[in-house]
Write a protein that holds these residues in place. Structure first.
Motif, short mmCIF file in Angstrom:
data_model
loop_
_atom_site.label_atom_id
_atom_site.label_comp_id
_atom_site.label_asym_id
_atom_site.label_seq_id
_atom_site.Cartn_x
_atom_site.Cartn_y
_atom_site.Cartn_z
N LEU A 136 0.98 -1.15 0.04
CA LEU A 136 0.06 0.13 -0.05
C LEU A 136 0.87 1.21 -0.04
O LEU A 136 0.67 2.09 -0.57
CB LEU A 136 -1.06 0.03 1.07
CG LEU A 136 -1.99 -1.14 1.31
CD1 LEU A 136 -2.76 -1.14 2.85
CD2 LEU A 136 -3.02 -1.04 0.14
N LEU A 137 2.03 1.09 0.79
CA LEU A 137 2.97 2.41 0.92
C LEU A 137 3.50 2.73 -0.57
O LEU A 137 3.60 3.78 -0.84
CB LEU A 137 3.83 2.26 2.00
CG LEU A 137 4.87 3.20 2.04
CD1 LEU A 137 4.25 4.53 2.41
CD2 LEU A 137 6.06 2.70 3.16
N HIS A 138 3.83 1.36 -1.26
CA HIS A 138 4.61 1.69 -2.50
C HIS A 138 3.50 2.32 -3.63
O HIS A 138 3.84 3.08 -4.45
CB HIS A 138 4.68 0.40 -3.24
CG HIS A 138 6.49 0.03 -2.40
ND1 HIS A 138 7.54 0.65 -2.68
CD2 HIS A 138 6.58 -0.96 -1.66
CE1 HIS A 138 8.65 -0.08 -2.12
NE2 HIS A 138 8.04 -1.14 -1.63
N ALA A 139 2.50 1.80 -3.42
CA ALA A 139 1.28 2.43 -4.29
C ALA A 139 0.83 3.65 -4.13
O ALA A 139 0.87 4.50 -5.05
CB ALA A 139 0.03 1.62 -4.29
N LEU A 140 0.83 4.02 -2.81
CA LEU A 140 0.61 5.64 -2.58
C LEU A 140 1.66 6.44 -2.87
O LEU A 140 1.48 7.48 -3.61
CB LEU A 140 0.30 5.74 -1.13
CG LEU A 140 -0.92 5.30 -0.84
CD1 LEU A 140 -1.12 5.43 1.02
CD2 LEU A 140 -2.13 6.18 -1.05
N LEU A 141 2.92 6.08 -2.66
CA LEU A 141 4.02 6.79 -3.19
C LEU A 141 4.17 6.79 -4.62
O LEU A 141 4.43 7.90 -5.06
CB LEU A 141 5.58 5.99 -2.46
CG LEU A 141 6.66 6.74 -2.65
CD1 LEU A 141 6.75 8.21 -2.16
CD2 LEU A 141 8.07 5.92 -1.90
N SER A 142 3.78 5.65 -5.06
CA SER A 142 3.68 5.80 -6.83
C SER A 142 2.87 6.90 -7.47
O SER A 142 3.56 7.65 -7.98
CB SER A 142 3.57 4.37 -7.27
OG SER A 142 3.41 4.61 -8.67
N LEU A 143 1.86 6.83 -6.87
CA LEU A 143 0.78 7.65 -7.12
C LEU A 143 1.19 9.12 -7.00
O LEU A 143 1.12 10.13 -7.88
CB LEU A 143 -0.69 7.48 -6.68
CG LEU A 143 -1.58 6.43 -7.28
CD1 LEU A 143 -2.72 6.09 -6.14
CD2 LEU A 143 -2.03 6.54 -8.71
N GLY A 144 1.68 9.55 -5.68
CA GLY A 144 2.17 10.88 -5.47
C GLY A 144 3.16 11.11 -6.32
O GLY A 144 3.38 12.56 -6.70
N LEU A 145 4.09 10.46 -6.54
CA LEU A 145 5.26 10.62 -7.27
C LEU A 145 4.93 11.07 -8.77
O LEU A 145 5.60 11.92 -9.29
CB LEU A 145 6.50 9.79 -7.21
CG LEU A 145 7.30 9.66 -5.97
CD1 LEU A 145 7.96 8.11 -5.84
CD2 LEU A 145 8.23 10.81 -5.79
N TRP A 146 4.02 10.34 -9.30
CA TRP A 146 3.60 10.64 -10.67
C TRP A 146 2.80 11.56 -10.91
O TRP A 146 2.99 12.32 -11.83
CB TRP A 146 3.08 9.21 -11.33
CG TRP A 146 4.12 8.14 -11.73
CD1 TRP A 146 3.99 7.05 -11.24
CD2 TRP A 146 5.19 8.28 -12.59
NE1 TRP A 146 5.40 6.29 -11.49
CE2 TRP A 146 5.84 6.96 -12.54
CE3 TRP A 146 5.59 9.22 -13.61
CZ2 TRP A 146 6.95 6.85 -13.27
CZ3 TRP A 146 6.54 8.91 -14.27
CH2 TRP A 146 7.45 7.73 -14.15
N ILE A 147 2.06 12.07 -9.92
CA ILE A 147 1.26 13.34 -9.99
C ILE A 147 2.05 14.52 -9.93
O ILE A 147 2.15 15.45 -10.51
CB ILE A 147 0.07 13.28 -8.91
CG1 ILE A 147 -1.10 12.33 -9.06
CG2 ILE A 147 -0.43 14.78 -8.51
CD1 ILE A 147 -2.02 11.99 -8.06
N ALA A 148 3.56 14.34 -9.04
CA ALA A 148 4.16 15.49 -8.85
C ALA A 148 5.08 15.51 -10.07
O ALA A 148 5.21 16.76 -10.50
CB ALA A 148 5.28 15.12 -7.82
#
Length: 159
Positions: A136-148
């Motif tokens: 879950l942490l990896h998925a949230l981090l991924s979404l946040g990074l790509w939005i950034a």
């Protein structure tokens, strides 16, 4: 500085000059870059959302087998068009903090994806119900990074 000499050389190439001089060439390359990025980030986001618990009727690994070729294939469009956009004005882009932040965020997103695939993804077939907290942490981090990354891509022109 050596990078500035390399940037000046790149900017002097006929292709770089063509990108700057022809009215439609740069916008076409930029559009292709954005289309490629839309496919890449779209595939990543769909997978991340599945890991976060949306669409639980879809097996994680089956979805990955479908989406991974799309995200990998989109790199065949994103990387060359990104390099073309860079070569059109390398001195300005390499001096732009937002552009450099975008590159750093892309690197972090790649490291995150590698860590996910080397770690929790290996047991994805055994996930019952929710994915484990690390996934879950990896998925949230991924979404946040790509939005950034997307935000930085849009903000480059303003800094």
């Amino acid at each position: 500085m050596p990078w500035q000499d390399a940037a000046r050389f790149a900017a002097s190439l006929p292709l770089a000059q063509a990108l700057r001089e022809h009215a439609w060439l740069y916008p076409i390359v930029e559009t292709l870059h954005i289309v490629g990025f839309a496919v890449l980030v779209g595939a990543v986001a769909m997978f991340d959302l599945r890991v976060l618990g949306f669409g639980r009727q879809l097996p994680v690994k089956a979805l990955a087998r479908h989406l991974l070729p799309w995200s990998a294939g989109s790199m065949l469009l994103v990387v060359p068009t990104g390099l073309l956009l860079l070569v059109a004005d390398p001195l300005a882009l390499l001096a732009n903090r937002v552009f450099l932040l975008k590159l750093g965020l892309i690197l972090l997103a790649g490291v995150n994806a590698l860590a996910f695939h080397a770690g929790p993804y290996g047991q994805a077939d055994a996930w019952t119900g929710r994915a484990p907290p690390r996934a879950l942490l990896h998925a949230l981090l991924s979404l946040g990074l790509w939005i950034a990354v997307i935000a930085c891509g849009r903000l480059i022109a303003y800094f």
